[in-house]
Design a protein around this motif. Structure first.
Motif, PDB file in Angstrom:
ATOM      1  N   VAL A   1       0.819  -1.213   0.000  1.00 25.99           N
ATOM      2  CA  VAL A   1       0.000   0.000   0.000  1.00 25.99           C
ATOM      3  C   VAL A   1       0.856   1.268   0.000  1.00 25.99           C
ATOM      4  CG1 VAL A   1      -1.795   1.261   1.239  1.00 25.99           C
ATOM      5  CG2 VAL A   1      -1.827  -1.228   1.191  1.00 25.99           C
ATOM      6  N   ASP A   2       1.903   1.257   0.818  1.00 25.21           N
ATOM      7  CA  ASP A   2       2.740   2.464   0.946  1.00 25.21           C
ATOM      8  C   ASP A   2       3.276   2.909  -0.399  1.00 25.21           C
ATOM      9  OD1 ASP A   2       2.362   2.331   3.573  1.00 25.21           O
ATOM     10  OD2 ASP A   2       4.411   1.712   4.104  1.00 25.21           O
ATOM     11  N   VAL A   3       3.856   1.954  -1.098  1.00 19.26           N
ATOM     12  CA  VAL A   3       4.460   2.276  -2.382  1.00 19.26           C
ATOM     13  C   VAL A   3       3.377   2.674  -3.383  1.00 19.26           C
ATOM     14  CG1 VAL A   3       5.713   1.302  -4.338  1.00 19.26           C
ATOM     15  CG2 VAL A   3       6.507   0.875  -2.013  1.00 19.26           C
ATOM     16  N   ALA A   4       2.279   1.915  -3.397  1.00 18.56           N
ATOM     17  CA  ALA A   4       1.218   2.190  -4.361  1.00 18.56           C
ATOM     18  C   ALA A   4       0.703   3.616  -4.219  1.00 18.56           C
ATOM     19  CB  ALA A   4       0.087   1.191  -4.196  1.00 18.56           C
ATOM     20  N   LYS A   5       0.606   4.073  -2.982  1.00 16.19           N
ATOM     21  CA  LYS A   5       0.117   5.433  -2.737  1.00 16.19           C
ATOM     22  C   LYS A   5       1.032   6.476  -3.352  1.00 16.19           C
ATOM     23  CE  LYS A   5      -2.231   5.153   1.686  1.00 16.19           C
ATOM     24  NZ  LYS A   5      -1.717   5.102   3.052  1.00 16.19           N
ATOM     25  N   GLN A   6       2.328   6.168  -3.321  1.00 13.43           N
ATOM     26  CA  GLN A   6       3.296   7.172  -3.791  1.00 13.43           C
ATOM     27  C   GLN A   6       3.447   7.220  -5.312  1.00 13.43           C
ATOM     28  OE1 GLN A   6       7.155   7.099  -1.700  1.00 13.43           O
ATOM     29  NE2 GLN A   6       6.195   5.602  -0.372  1.00 13.43           N
ATOM     30  N   MET A   7       3.056   6.140  -5.987  1.00 12.61           N
ATOM     31  CA  MET A   7       3.315   6.071  -7.428  1.00 12.61           C
ATOM     32  C   MET A   7       2.578   7.197  -8.168  1.00 12.61           C
ATOM     33  SD  MET A   7       5.372   3.410  -8.063  1.00 12.61           S
ATOM     34  CE  MET A   7       5.072   2.546  -9.603  1.00 12.61           C
ATOM     35  N   LEU A   8       3.239   7.741  -9.144  1.00 16.07           N
ATOM     36  CA  LEU A   8       2.685   8.858  -9.908  1.00 16.07           C
ATOM     37  C   LEU A   8       1.971   8.341 -11.145  1.00 16.07           C
ATOM     38  CD1 LEU A   8       5.946  11.002  -9.891  1.00 16.07           C
ATOM     39  CD2 LEU A   8       4.146  10.941  -8.152  1.00 16.07           C
ATOM     40  N   GLU A   9       0.827   8.932 -11.438  1.00 17.38           N
ATOM     41  CA  GLU A   9       0.067   8.455 -12.578  1.00 17.38           C
ATOM     42  C   GLU A   9       0.531   9.129 -13.870  1.00 17.38           C
ATOM     43  OE1 GLU A   9      -4.079   8.406 -11.902  1.00 17.38           O
ATOM     44  OE2 GLU A   9      -4.345   6.920 -13.502  1.00 17.38           O
ATOM     45  N   VAL A  10       0.577   8.328 -14.915  1.00 14.32           N
ATOM     46  CA  VAL A  10       0.946   8.864 -16.229  1.00 14.32           C
ATOM     47  C   VAL A  10      -0.259   8.708 -17.153  1.00 14.32           C
ATOM     48  CG1 VAL A  10       2.477   8.583 -18.224  1.00 14.32           C
ATOM     49  CG2 VAL A  10       3.340   8.101 -15.923  1.00 14.32           C
ATOM     50  N   ILE A  11      -0.647   9.790 -17.788  1.00 14.36           N
ATOM     51  CA  ILE A  11      -1.690   9.702 -18.817  1.00 14.36           C
ATOM     52  C   ILE A  11      -1.244  10.584 -19.964  1.00 14.36           C
ATOM     53  CG2 ILE A  11      -4.123  10.069 -19.397  1.00 14.36           C
ATOM     54  CD1 ILE A  11      -4.744   9.962 -16.412  1.00 14.36           C
ATOM     55  N   ALA A  12      -0.987  10.009 -21.110  1.00 16.36           N
ATOM     56  CA  ALA A  12      -0.536  10.819 -22.240  1.00 16.36           C
ATOM     57  C   ALA A  12      -1.069  10.235 -23.530  1.00 16.36           C
ATOM     58  CB  ALA A  12       0.989  10.863 -22.275  1.00 16.36           C
ATOM     59  N   GLU A  13      -1.288  11.112 -24.502  1.00 15.34           N
ATOM     60  CA  GLU A  13      -1.816  10.659 -25.770  1.00 15.34           C
ATOM     61  C   GLU A  13      -1.227  11.496 -26.886  1.00 15.34           C
ATOM     62  OE1 GLU A  13      -6.039  10.199 -25.426  1.00 15.34           O
ATOM     63  OE2 GLU A  13      -6.118   9.456 -27.485  1.00 15.34           O
ATOM     64  N   GLU A  14      -0.980  10.882 -28.008  1.00 13.73           N
ATOM     65  CA  GLU A  14      -0.371  11.624 -29.110  1.00 13.73           C
ATOM     66  C   GLU A  14      -0.424  10.779 -30.370  1.00 13.73           C
ATOM     67  OE1 GLU A  14       3.611  13.528 -28.348  1.00 13.73           O
ATOM     68  OE2 GLU A  14       4.172  12.182 -29.970  1.00 13.73           O
ATOM     69  N   GLU A  15      -0.929  11.315 -31.453  1.00 15.31           N
ATOM     70  CA  GLU A  15      -0.900  10.664 -32.763  1.00 15.31           C
ATOM     71  C   GLU A  15      -1.154   9.157 -32.720  1.00 15.31           C
ATOM     72  OE1 GLU A  15       2.816  11.484 -34.571  1.00 15.31           O
ATOM     73  OE2 GLU A  15       2.593  13.653 -34.352  1.00 15.31           O
ATOM     74  N   GLY A  16      -2.280   8.789 -32.184  1.00 17.93           N
ATOM     75  CA  GLY A  16      -2.624   7.368 -32.183  1.00 17.93           C
ATOM     76  C   GLY A  16      -1.904   6.551 -31.123  1.00 17.93           C
ATOM     77  N   LYS A  17      -1.026   7.186 -30.363  1.00 22.97           N
ATOM     78  CA  LYS A  17      -0.324   6.462 -29.300  1.00 22.97           C
ATOM     79  C   LYS A  17      -0.877   6.925 -27.959  1.00 22.97           C
ATOM     80  CE  LYS A  17       3.862   7.864 -30.793  1.00 22.97           C
ATOM     81  NZ  LYS A  17       3.736   8.184 -32.224  1.00 22.97           N
ATOM     82  N   ALA A  18      -0.930   6.014 -27.012  1.00 23.05           N
ATOM     83  CA  ALA A  18      -1.338   6.403 -25.669  1.00 23.05           C
ATOM     84  C   ALA A  18      -0.447   5.709 -24.651  1.00 23.05           C
ATOM     85  CB  ALA A  18      -2.800   6.029 -25.433  1.00 23.05           C
ATOM     86  N   LEU A  19      -0.171   6.423 -23.583  1.00 24.26           N
ATOM     87  CA  LEU A  19       0.618   5.833 -22.510  1.00 24.26           C
ATOM     88  C   LEU A  19      -0.111   6.092 -21.201  1.00 24.26           C
ATOM     89  CD1 LEU A  19       3.374   4.424 -21.906  1.00 24.26           C
ATOM     90  CD2 LEU A  19       4.243   6.677 -21.297  1.00 24.26           C
ATOM     91  N   THR A  20      -0.401   5.017 -20.470  1.00 20.29           N
ATOM     92  CA  THR A  20      -1.024   5.191 -19.166  1.00 20.29           C
ATOM     93  C   THR A  20      -0.266   4.329 -18.172  1.00 20.29           C
ATOM     94  OG1 THR A  20      -2.533   3.352 -19.540  1.00 20.29           O
ATOM     95  CG2 THR A  20      -3.353   5.540 -20.112  1.00 20.29           C
ATOM     96  N   GLY A  21      -0.553   4.534 -16.896  1.00 24.95           N
ATOM     97  CA  GLY A  21       0.083   3.703 -15.877  1.00 24.95           C
ATOM     98  C   GLY A  21       0.726   4.522 -14.796  1.00 24.95           C
TER      99      GLY A  21
END
Ligand code: ADP
Ligand code: MG
Length: 596
Positions: free
Chosen positions: A214-234
């Motif tokens: 839980v500790d680590v999960a709370k700290q993780m930063l979210e990534v959401i990006a999209e560009e020209e048919g590509k997407a990155l999440t996580g």
């Protein structure tokens, strides 16, 4: 021997070698099939870390009875019809090899029913030979039961690691797939024990907690990006959260877990200058790109891929992760001090003059009366150790020492000690030196089979991710011998009750985490060199840091302790503890040599 065609059994065993390496490979292939079949619920049951049983049950579309025999033959797939399809792959499987391969090296039973059928069918394959098809009652979906993996290729069994390790590989695989498919409910069980159960409600952070705690999960930063048919999440870790290896860097491309060095590099570049040398981020990143942009048919287990335009993907990943990182990191552009003191890596040493690193091969044999400034000698050899246990200090042999006696001048930059020796000036890296001192003391005690330990007034409570907890549990007796008293304290939580006396005052939690990291690196931490490495790692964590102001007493004690070491000139990881500027060199630099 004359040339002949291999029998189909031998041929398929050879093919199986590529795909089925260990129980986790079976889990991976079956999981992928279930996901390709559109399952919403997937249950994985294992026994003996997958050696005797891996069973994957899903509620996907199922296999029609009349196709079941085909499904288990080689090069039989419903996912690909013509070669052009290879460049638009939307499914995880396409090679039509997994079931055939697994069936050739195990006893496999596959039961399946499609929605439109009244009943299902079952087929049993043993060492590649299929039984007759049986009609059976079955729920919609597929159950593949794989027993006694490698029973007919015992040589392969020898390559398997310990149960703890095999289980850990399976756990981490299933958890990562669960993370990639948050809308599917995953359940992983061994006997009565459920190691993972996800809700299938799309909440990735909850699954992240199952992976990292839980500790680590709370700290993780979210990534959401999209560009020209590509997407990155996580998710990616903040700069304060790192590991000593790249193993926690996870990438999925179009729902497929891949190991791709270019993607790894793109991520590492995003952290450039933000992490200490030798530290790596954690990530669980999901990249979606048009299927024709990526060739997945370059590796038998499809773990590696090739991009049509790698540069674009690389730069997209690098930019999006860097952006996410900076968005969450306070005042990113100022000096690295923000992220805490960083030990100056030796590789970056850039000095105008020729400082020699003091692990030269000359051995000094200095009697104390040869020492300049003898009046200070009593101070130099004062018996105060940095730690409490002054009686445990191993005394320096009287007539011979690999470093000369040093006269302390002081501390600079709260990082280096400056000292004078019989032949010039010494700069000592306080962290590296203390690491060396702690390490030799600990190993000496360990070899003498008595590491005195001391109960902590406030036992430290440490929560670990489930996988690490399991690992730690199996190593508790070993820790005990190292002077750590650690107890299980609820689920995935441990209490550190005592630590080696040597480390009194050190952070128990940091020590435990260092130990766990070490166990994760090697599953057989029972040999001497492994013990030494483990000791080195704990010492590194608990040694005084660069940036820590030391009292005069502490500085002297550190020098004295260092002089008493067997190998005082390097830290246990091989970096130098000191730089030596000889009188000769000083004279040359100041032009005194020529003047004389
Ligand atoms: P591939 O996945 O590469 O097609 P496999 O040997 O893994 O090859 O499976 C062969 C075929 O069997 C698949 O193409 C699919 O049609 C069918 N199949 C396998 N597992 C399942 C499953 N769990 N649910 C539905 N169909 C399945
Ligand atoms: Mg498959």
């Amino acid at each position: 021997m004359p040339i002949r065609l291999l029998s189909s059994e031998v041929a398929s065993q050879i093919a199986a070698g590529e795909v089925v390496e260990r129980p986790a490979s079976v889990v991976k292939e079956l999981l992928e099939n279930a996901l390709d079949a559109g399952a919403k619920n997937v249950t994985i049951s294992i026994a003996d870390a997958g050696r005797t049983l891996v069973e994957v049950a899903d509620d996907g579309v199922g296999i029609p009875s009349n196709e079941l025999e085909l499904a288990v033959s080689r090069h039989a797939t419903s996912k690909l019809a013509q070669s052009e399809d290879l460049f638009h792959i939307m499914t995880l499987g396409f090679r039509g090899e997994a079931l055939a391969s697994i069936g050739s090296v195990s006893r496999m039973t596959i039961t399946s029913r499609v929605k439109s059928a009244e009943e299902g069918a079952r087929l049993h394959i043993e060492g590649g030979k299929a039984s007759r098809l049986e009609k059976v009652g079955a729920p919609i979906g597929t159950v593949v039961r794989v027993e006694d993996l490698f029973y007919n290729v015992p040589a392969r069994l020898k390559f398997l690691k310990s149960d703890v390790t095999e289980r850990r590989i399976i756990d981490s695989l299933v958890t990562r797939y669960a993370l990639a498919y948050p809308n599917v409910r995953f359940k992983l069980v061994e006997g009565k024990q459920v190691s993972l159960q996800t809700a299938g409600d799309g909440d990735r952070r909850a699954i992240l907690a199952a992976l990292y705690g839980v500790d680590v999960a709370k700290q993780m930063l979210e990534v959401i990006a999209e560009e020209e048919g590509k997407a990155l999440t996580g998710f990616i870790s903040p700069t304060s959260l790192t590991r000593s290896n790249r193993r926690e860097i996870t990438f999925f491309i179009n729902g497929r877990w891949v190991q791709d060095s270019a993607l790894n590099t793109a991520l590492l570049q995003a952290y450039h200058t933000l992490l200490m040398v030798g530290r790596y981020p954690l990530s669980a990143l999901f990249l979606t790109i048009p299927p024709e942009e990526v060739d997945v048919n370059v590796h038998p287990t499809k773990a590696e891929v090739r991009f049509r335009s790698q540069d674009k993907v690389f730069s997209f990943v690098q930019r999006s992760t860097r952006k996410a990182l900076l968005a969450y990191t306070p005042i990113p552009s100022v000096s690295p001090q923000l992220w805490g003191p960083r030990p100056a890596p030796m590789e970056r040493r850039e000095v105008g003059i020729d400082w020699s690193i003091a692990h030269d091969d000359r051995q000094f044999s200095v009697e104390s009366d040869q020492l300049p400034g003898t009046s200070n000698e009593s101070e130099v050899t004062s018996d105060k150790s940095l730690s409490v246990d002054s009686q445990l200090v191993t005394r320096r042999p009287e007539t011979f020492s690999p470093v000369p006696l040093l006269r302390l001048i002081g501390q600079i930059g709260a990082t280096y000690l400056v000292a004078e020796g019989p032949d010039g000036l010494y700069l000592i890296d306080q962290h590296a030196a203390h690491e060396r001192v702690l390490f030799e003391k600990l190993m000496a005690q360990h070899n003498a089979k008595q590491i005195p330990s001391q109960a902590l007034l406030n036992p430290a409570i440490v929560t670990l991710p489930p996988q690490s907890s399991k690992m730690l549990l199996s190593q508790l007796p070993f820790l005990n011998r190292f002077g750590f008293e650690v107890e299980e304290f609820g689920s995935n939580t441990f209490q550190v009750r005592a630590m080696p006396v040597l480390f009194t005052g050190g952070e128990a939690e940091a020590a435990l985490r260092a130990l766990v990291e070490d166990f994760e690196e090697d599953e057989t931490p029972l040999q001497t060199e492994v013990e030494a490495r483990l000791a080195a790692r704990v010492c590194k964590r608990l040694a005084v840091k660069a940036g820590q102001v030391l009292s005069n007493e502490e500085q002297r004690a550190l020098l004295t302790d260092l002089e008493a070491c067997q190998s005082p000139r390097t830290c246990p990881h091989g970096r130098p503890t000191m730089i030596h500027l000889s009188v000769d060199m000083l004279e040359r630099q100041f032009g005194r040599r020529g003047a004389r």
